[in-house]
Design an enzyme around this catalytic site. Sequence first.
Site, mmCIF file in Angstrom:
data_model
loop_
_atom_site.group_PDB
_atom_site.id
_atom_site.type_symbol
_atom_site.label_atom_id
_atom_site.label_comp_id
_atom_site.label_asym_id
_atom_site.label_seq_id
_atom_site.Cartn_x
_atom_site.Cartn_y
_atom_site.Cartn_z
ATOM 1 N N LYS A 143 -15.713 -1.579 2.453
ATOM 2 C CA LYS A 143 -14.977 -2.051 1.281
ATOM 3 C C LYS A 143 -15.989 -2.609 0.286
ATOM 4 C CE LYS A 143 -10.672 -3.302 3.659
ATOM 5 N NZ LYS A 143 -9.911 -4.420 4.261
ATOM 6 N N GLU A 161 0.810 -1.221 0.000
ATOM 7 C CA GLU A 161 0.000 0.000 0.000
ATOM 8 C C GLU A 161 0.843 1.270 0.000
ATOM 9 O OE1 GLU A 161 -2.913 -0.401 3.076
ATOM 10 O OE2 GLU A 161 -3.819 -2.149 2.116
#
Length: 431
Positions: free
Chosen positions: A340, A205
Amino acid sequence: MSEIVDIYAREILDSRGNPTLECEVFLESGAFGRAAVPSGASTGEREALELRDGDKGRYLGKGVLQAVDNVNNRIADELIGMEASDQVGIDQRMLEMDGTEFKSNLGANAILGVSLAVAKAAAEEAGLPLYKYIGGANARELPLPMMNIINGGAHADNNVDIQEFMIMPAGACCFAEALRMGAEIFHALKGVLKAKGYNTAVGDEGGFAPNLKSNEEALEVIMEAIVKAGYKPGDDVLLALDVASSELFDKEKGIYTLENEAQKEKTPAQMVDFYENLVNKYPIISIEDGMAENDWDGWKLMTDRLGKKIQIVGDDLFVTNPKILKEGIQKGIANSILIKLNQIGTLTETLEAIEMAKRAGYTTVISHRSGETEDTTLADLAVAVNAGQIKTGSLCRTDRVAKYNQLLRIEDELDTTAEFKGHNVFYNIKK
């Protein structure tokens, strides 16, 4: 004129070099929408199923040609002729076609790709940016970013147990300023790590992924970087953790194992003690997945002990599922939900989970996955629902920065009507 005339899916690559699905939806008017589906590394047991081919001779079994075929030859036939503006009807039709609890027939990746591409096509047809199409006239709050600047756990090949160490520039006056502060701290952190002789390679990330002496040392170097960048911890910048503790939990023993701690094995009560000590020592405002998804007693203990002081976020716990969230609300577990899109698999169900959380006084954090693409839908979603917070990685890697850049564009477009609440996004915590 918003009638769907064609739907087409293809296999593309995500930020980890793994295949994922991209979908395009075409309307009678010529309007068009495209969406790409993300993929997670640490996933909840009750997430909607991401359909993979399993052919080890192709992309190591991770191909998505079956999901692509499901879009092109099953879903398309069913949806062509429907109005793209009927988002709920379209999503419902796909759920009926699939007929399973976890979308294991068509695949959540197939269903989500279509769901999001339909919304984008309908927004273009309406002449509106996606955030305004989904959220209406009141969509104007820019989110406070959770910026993952040190990666560990399943997101990095290092010895750090906690998956994400994040900064939240809550003292900023606007999103653009928050982004600047985050970028400056990120660069300062690189200097701090280099000076200590640590590796400055980045994880999935975009955060740094060094081997450290302990999990707490990650907090120490971040605090040093905040000061070095000219900011004050606690006032200008808050800290947040994603422990991803389902990865650390032995279900049979009921024990958590943190390999980088002096006392490696911890009971749920000892984990809460561990967190409480960190919260008292550092300006930590948020802890995500502090307990394993199946350790509901541990979650209750953590919420009772820390729920008035910090944001306690359920990710693997709730998996963006309204049914599971409802149970958590009834039991008084957590005070925030991570959202999500691919955990549940349709835009409609995602919006339902957000609405349920807000009605219960839970905060909402819109989140990326560790396997991302250049798709920026979640930036628009964060503003559309006035979520107040977004989690989309570090300050490098285009797959992460693309979302931040989209938020800059939205803030610019909203101009004087844009809102940024900073510290005030934590409305359910006693200051």
